[in-house]
Design a protein around this motif. Structure first.
Motif, PDB file in Angstrom:
ATOM      1  N   ASP A 110       1.016  -1.269  -0.047  1.00 52.36           N
ATOM      2  CA  ASP A 110      -0.073  -0.052  -0.023  1.00 52.36           C
ATOM      3  C   ASP A 110       0.675   1.308   0.031  1.00 52.36           C
ATOM      4  O   ASP A 110       0.615   2.364  -0.784  1.00 52.36           O
ATOM      5  N   ASN A 113       2.179   1.531  -3.620  1.00 53.28           N
ATOM      6  CA  ASN A 113       1.398   1.857  -4.562  1.00 53.28           C
ATOM      7  C   ASN A 113       0.780   3.184  -4.327  1.00 53.28           C
ATOM      8  O   ASN A 113       0.568   4.156  -5.291  1.00 53.28           O
ATOM      9  N   GLY A 114       0.774   3.949  -3.214  1.00 55.65           N
ATOM     10  CA  GLY A 114       0.512   5.172  -2.949  1.00 55.65           C
ATOM     11  C   GLY A 114       1.521   6.101  -3.562  1.00 55.65           C
ATOM     12  O   GLY A 114       1.019   7.305  -4.196  1.00 55.65           O
ATOM     13  N   ALA A 117       0.937   5.879  -7.539  1.00 56.17           N
ATOM     14  CA  ALA A 117      -0.358   6.786  -7.503  1.00 56.17           C
ATOM     15  C   ALA A 117      -0.119   8.145  -7.835  1.00 56.17           C
ATOM     16  O   ALA A 117      -0.734   9.083  -8.540  1.00 56.17           O
ATOM     17  N   ARG A 124       4.598   7.047 -14.500  1.00 51.56           N
ATOM     18  CA  ARG A 124       4.056   5.653 -14.379  1.00 51.56           C
ATOM     19  C   ARG A 124       4.450   4.732 -15.389  1.00 51.56           C
ATOM     20  O   ARG A 124       4.728   3.481 -15.416  1.00 51.56           O
TER      21      ARG A 124
END
Length: 140
Positions: A110, A113-114, A117, A124
């Motif tokens: 997480d 991924n944060g 993002a 990306r």
């Protein structure tokens, strides 16, 4: 920046910083890195010997013995005799150990991924293109 030496230096800096940051992202009360490596190894393959765990972590048997003993005290691993070779001791995850692995993986996933993002779509795409190359470098 196409010079091999420059690319290598920049890659080392980036990978080192990312790895350090990734390792520092830990849950409160999470086991130390050496112990987490054992839990991760046992999550992939239950029933590993002390020698196999030490080899996987690239540490001495004495160091691995201490790590495994701490994990037993925490209730994360159990030991048992190998049914085929009673002289051999095997270690396996307990339910608590499996929960600790799952929570640690989720937390770090997480976190990463944060951060991904927060990048632009173009950034990306660069990361997506570079990821398989980094894996190939690591595996060669």
């Amino acid at each position: 920046m196409g010079d091999v030496g420059e690319v290598g230096a920049e890659l080392r800096r980036g990978v080192t910083r990312l790895y350090s940051r990734f390792r520092s992202e830990r849950l409160e009360g999470e086991v130390p890195d050496a112990a987490l490596l054992v839990l991760l190894a046992l999550d992939r393959q239950d029933g590993m010997s002390l020698t196999e765990l030490a080899d996987a972590a690239r540490v001495t048997l004495g160091s691995m013995s201490q790590t495994v003993r701490r994990l037993q005290e925490l209730g994360h691993v159990t030991k048992s005799r190998d049914p085929e070779d009673r002289r051999r001791v095997l270690f396996a995850l307990t339910t608590a150990g499996r929960r600790a692995v799952t929570a640690s993986r989720r937390h770090r996933r997480d976190w990463l991924n944060g951060r991904i993002a927060a990048l632009t779509a173009d950034e990306r795409a660069v990361i997506a293109a570079a990821a398989p190359l980094l894996t190939r470098l690591a595996d060669s």
